[in-house]
Design a protein around this motif. Sequence first.
Motif, PDB file in Angstrom:
ATOM      1  N   TYR A  75      -0.882   9.570  -1.743  1.00 63.28           N
ATOM      2  CA  TYR A  75       0.237   8.558  -1.585  1.00 63.28           C
ATOM      3  C   TYR A  75       0.025   7.617  -0.668  1.00 63.28           C
ATOM      4  N   ARG A  76      -0.141   6.575  -0.212  1.00 68.24           N
ATOM      5  CA  ARG A  76      -0.060   5.492   0.428  1.00 68.24           C
ATOM      6  C   ARG A  76       0.858   4.253   0.334  1.00 68.24           C
ATOM      7  N   THR A  77       1.920   4.922   0.559  1.00 70.85           N
ATOM      8  CA  THR A  77       2.957   3.559   0.537  1.00 70.85           C
ATOM      9  C   THR A  77       2.600   2.195   0.951  1.00 70.85           C
ATOM     10  N   ASP A  78       1.686   1.994   1.546  1.00 71.84           N
ATOM     11  CA  ASP A  78       0.985   0.836   1.808  1.00 71.84           C
ATOM     12  C   ASP A  78      -0.161   0.652   0.692  1.00 71.84           C
ATOM     13  N   TYR A  79      -0.459   0.995   0.098  1.00 73.69           N
ATOM     14  CA  TYR A  79      -2.016   0.407  -1.116  1.00 73.69           C
ATOM     15  C   TYR A  79      -1.193   1.343  -2.620  1.00 73.69           C
ATOM     16  N   THR A  80      -0.318   1.300  -3.085  1.00 77.45           N
ATOM     17  CA  THR A  80       0.443   2.113  -4.022  1.00 77.45           C
ATOM     18  C   THR A  80      -1.056   2.071  -4.992  1.00 77.45           C
ATOM     19  N   LYS A  81      -1.636   1.214  -5.621  1.00 80.23           N
ATOM     20  CA  LYS A  81      -2.887   1.530  -6.763  1.00 80.23           C
ATOM     21  C   LYS A  81      -4.162   2.620  -6.392  1.00 80.23           C
ATOM     22  N   ARG A  82      -4.518   2.758  -7.634  1.00 80.72           N
ATOM     23  CA  ARG A  82      -6.034   3.195  -6.994  1.00 80.72           C
ATOM     24  C   ARG A  82      -6.628   2.148  -7.212  1.00 80.72           C
ATOM     25  N   ASP A  83      -7.932   2.105  -6.494  1.00 81.57           N
ATOM     26  CA  ASP A  83      -9.317   1.623  -6.338  1.00 81.57           C
ATOM     27  C   ASP A  83     -10.445   2.373  -6.895  1.00 81.57           C
TER      28      ASP A  83
END
Length: 108
Positions: A75-83
Motif C-alpha cells: 500500500y503506497r500512501t502516495d499512490y492509493t489506487k491500483r494501476d
Amino acid sequence: MDKHVGIYRDENSLKEGCRTIGDLKTRLENGVVEDKDHVYNTELVAALELDFMLDVAETMPYSAILRHESRGAHYRTDYTKRDDTNFLNTPWHTRPQVPQGSITFPSR
C-alpha cells in the motif's frame, strides 16, 4: 524494515529504507569474522546469512519504489489506487517460450 518498508509506504520512506540497508551492507563489508576455524564456524555462517538477508531486504524497497500503485499488502500512501494498465504484469521474470513438442521424456 517495519519503519521504512512496512505495509504503509511512501517514496520518501522507501528511499530512506534503501539508504539504511545500504549503510548496513557497508558496515558488514567492513566487518571482521574473528573465528578462523574451518569446521563448524558459526560466526562465518552467521555473517554469510546476514549478507544474504540484506540482499533480499534490499530488493524490497527498490522494487516498491518502481511500483507506482497500491496492490494487496503493498500500500503506497502516495499512490492509493491500483494501476492495472501499467502494473498488472510481472516484468522482472518471464518464462522462456518452448516450442510445442520440443520437450521429450526418455523411457525408462
